[in-house]
Design a protein around this motif. Structure first.
Motif, PDB file in Angstrom:
ATOM      1  N   UNK A   1       0.828  -1.205   0.000  1.00  0.00           N
ATOM      2  CA  UNK A   1       0.000   0.000   0.000  1.00  0.00           C
ATOM      3  C   UNK A   1       0.864   1.257   0.000  1.00  0.00           C
ATOM      4  N   UNK A   2       1.878   1.281   0.871  1.00  0.00           N
ATOM      5  CA  UNK A   2       2.781   2.429   0.925  1.00  0.00           C
ATOM      6  C   UNK A   2       3.562   2.576  -0.376  1.00  0.00           C
ATOM      7  N   UNK A   3       4.055   1.463  -0.910  1.00  0.00           N
ATOM      8  CA  UNK A   3       4.807   1.488  -2.160  1.00  0.00           C
ATOM      9  C   UNK A   3       3.949   2.049  -3.289  1.00  0.00           C
TER      10      UNK A   3
ATOM     11  N   UNK B   1       1.234   3.956  -3.028  1.00  0.00           N
ATOM     12  CA  UNK B   1       0.917   5.353  -2.785  1.00  0.00           C
ATOM     13  C   UNK B   1       2.076   6.289  -3.092  1.00  0.00           C
ATOM     14  N   UNK B   2       3.282   5.911  -2.649  1.00  0.00           N
ATOM     15  CA  UNK B   2       4.458   6.748  -2.895  1.00  0.00           C
ATOM     16  C   UNK B   2       4.787   6.819  -4.386  1.00  0.00           C
ATOM     17  N   UNK B   3       4.672   5.692  -5.074  1.00  0.00           N
ATOM     18  CA  UNK B   3       4.919   5.679  -6.522  1.00  0.00           C
ATOM     19  C   UNK B   3       3.909   6.556  -7.245  1.00  0.00           C
ATOM     20  N   UNK B   4       2.642   6.475  -6.813  1.00  0.00           N
ATOM     21  CA  UNK B   4       1.589   7.261  -7.457  1.00  0.00           C
ATOM     22  C   UNK B   4       1.838   8.759  -7.305  1.00  0.00           C
ATOM     23  N   UNK B   5       2.327   9.176  -6.133  1.00  0.00           N
ATOM     24  CA  UNK B   5       2.619  10.590  -5.894  1.00  0.00           C
ATOM     25  C   UNK B   5       3.581  11.131  -6.949  1.00  0.00           C
ATOM     26  N   UNK B   6       4.645  10.347  -7.224  1.00  0.00           N
ATOM     27  CA  UNK B   6       5.651  10.800  -8.194  1.00  0.00           C
ATOM     28  C   UNK B   6       5.107  10.734  -9.618  1.00  0.00           C
ATOM     29  N   UNK B   7       4.463   9.634  -9.952  1.00  0.00           N
ATOM     30  CA  UNK B   7       3.990   9.448 -11.326  1.00  0.00           C
ATOM     31  C   UNK B   7       2.902  10.450 -11.684  1.00  0.00           C
ATOM     32  N   UNK B   8       2.100  10.861 -10.714  1.00  0.00           N
ATOM     33  CA  UNK B   8       1.012  11.795 -10.997  1.00  0.00           C
ATOM     34  C   UNK B   8       1.486  13.246 -10.982  1.00  0.00           C
ATOM     35  N   UNK B   9       2.398  13.570 -10.065  1.00  0.00           N
ATOM     36  CA  UNK B   9       2.858  14.964  -9.955  1.00  0.00           C
ATOM     37  C   UNK B   9       4.066  15.254 -10.841  1.00  0.00           C
TER      38      UNK B   9
ATOM     39  N   UNK C   1      12.033   4.962  -2.288  1.00  0.00           N
ATOM     40  CA  UNK C   1      10.982   4.696  -3.278  1.00  0.00           C
ATOM     41  C   UNK C   1      10.663   5.959  -4.073  1.00  0.00           C
ATOM     42  N   UNK C   2      10.567   7.097  -3.369  1.00  0.00           N
ATOM     43  CA  UNK C   2      10.334   8.362  -4.066  1.00  0.00           C
ATOM     44  C   UNK C   2      11.470   8.661  -5.035  1.00  0.00           C
ATOM     45  N   UNK C   3      12.703   8.441  -4.589  1.00  0.00           N
ATOM     46  CA  UNK C   3      13.872   8.719  -5.425  1.00  0.00           C
ATOM     47  C   UNK C   3      13.909   7.800  -6.645  1.00  0.00           C
TER      48      UNK C   3
ATOM     49  N   UNK D   1      14.224  -1.021  -2.955  1.00  0.00           N
ATOM     50  CA  UNK D   1      13.570  -0.111  -2.016  1.00  0.00           C
ATOM     51  C   UNK D   1      12.339  -0.762  -1.395  1.00  0.00           C
ATOM     52  N   UNK D   2      11.594  -1.515  -2.191  1.00  0.00           N
ATOM     53  CA  UNK D   2      10.413  -2.226  -1.695  1.00  0.00           C
ATOM     54  C   UNK D   2      10.791  -3.243  -0.636  1.00  0.00           C
ATOM     55  N   UNK D   3      11.869  -3.987  -0.860  1.00  0.00           N
ATOM     56  CA  UNK D   3      12.302  -5.002   0.093  1.00  0.00           C
ATOM     57  C   UNK D   3      12.805  -4.375   1.393  1.00  0.00           C
ATOM     58  N   UNK D   4      13.483  -3.232   1.278  1.00  0.00           N
ATOM     59  CA  UNK D   4      13.929  -2.525   2.481  1.00  0.00           C
ATOM     60  C   UNK D   4      12.721  -2.088   3.311  1.00  0.00           C
ATOM     61  N   UNK D   5      11.707  -1.568   2.645  1.00  0.00           N
ATOM     62  CA  UNK D   5      10.486  -1.150   3.330  1.00  0.00           C
ATOM     63  C   UNK D   5       9.817  -2.343   4.010  1.00  0.00           C
ATOM     64  N   UNK D   6       9.709  -3.456   3.312  1.00  0.00           N
ATOM     65  CA  UNK D   6       9.062  -4.651   3.853  1.00  0.00           C
ATOM     66  C   UNK D   6       9.816  -5.182   5.071  1.00  0.00           C
TER      67      UNK D   6
END
Length: 228
Positions: free
Chosen positions: A126-128, A130-138, A186-188, A212-217
């Motif tokens: 969910x976090x991955x 959401x964070x990806x969507x923020x960058x791709x949309x903005x 993830x943002x980077x 980055x996803x694995x680090x978050x998990x």
């Protein structure tokens, strides 16, 4: 050549194709990770060996080995123009991640109260997303995070090494800080997707996002386990 076009000059269709390929490879990496992890956990020999590495200096050596494999895999994927070699580098990294996760996932399955593993996985995805969507949309450029992530990573590594050498627990707030670091990564990495990569570099981009996803998990799962 069209295949080598920078995405900032690409059409909407070309960008969409690159994004589909990249996230398709991230999803494929997750599926391979799950399969390899399952196979590792079926072997009591591998599980016992991985658990034995948690003791003191052995875990430090294990982390060092993992970092070397990670550096090698990233170098192979980034520098090679042979797609098969890139896939081999990506697969090597996934296998290394699966092995390093064996103790944590074994503990989550064997000793945790409730569906901790599933909850951590859902929150991570969910976090991955959401964070990806923020960058791709903005389309915001988060390249400025590179120096922050690098410095924070060295500080975190130093704390991990100190914790192993001197035998102290880093605690909940360290895990929270690492979740923040992973979110920044993830943002980077997603920003690189939009602003840096060429249209044929979807394997390179996928590896960056997967790491980055694995680090978050890893750290979300540690937080969930710390509640038990």
């Amino acid at each position: 050549m069209q295949d080598l076009m920078n995405l900032e000059g690409a059409t909407t269709e070309e960008k969409a194709l690159f994004y589909r390929k990249t996230y398709g490879h991230v999803a494929g990496g997750v599926l391979v990770f799950i399969l390899v992890e399952y196979l590792f956990l079926q072997s009591q020999t591998i599980v016992n060996f991985a658990l034995s590495l948690l003791d003191g200096y052995l875990w430090l050596i294990t982390l060092g080995g993992f970092m070397l494999v990670t550096h090698y895999a990233e170098s192979v994927v980034a520098k090679s123009h042979d797609r098969n070699v890139q896939y081999l580098g990506y697969l090597l990294y996934i296998i290394a991640e699966a092995f390093i996760f064996v103790p944590l996932i074994y503990i989550a399955i064997a000793y945790a109260n409730g569906p901790v593993l599933q909850q951590a996985a859902i929150l991570t995805l969910s976090l991955f997303t959401g964070l990806s969507a923020v960058v791709l949309l903005t389309k915001k450029d988060f390249s400025f995070l590179r120096s922050i992530i690098t410095i924070a990573s060295f500080i975190a590594l130093g704390l991990i090494v100190a914790g192993i050498l001197f035998g102290f627990e880093l605690g909940l707030w360290f895990s929270v800080g690492m979740v923040a670091l992973a979110a920044g990564a993830i943002l980077y990495q997603t920003s690189n997707l939009v602003h840096k990569y060429q249209s044929d570099q979807y394997v390179v981009a996928a590896l960056g996002l997967f790491s980055a996803l694995m680090l978050l998990f890893w750290y979300i799962l540690r937080i969930f386990l710390s509640r038990d």
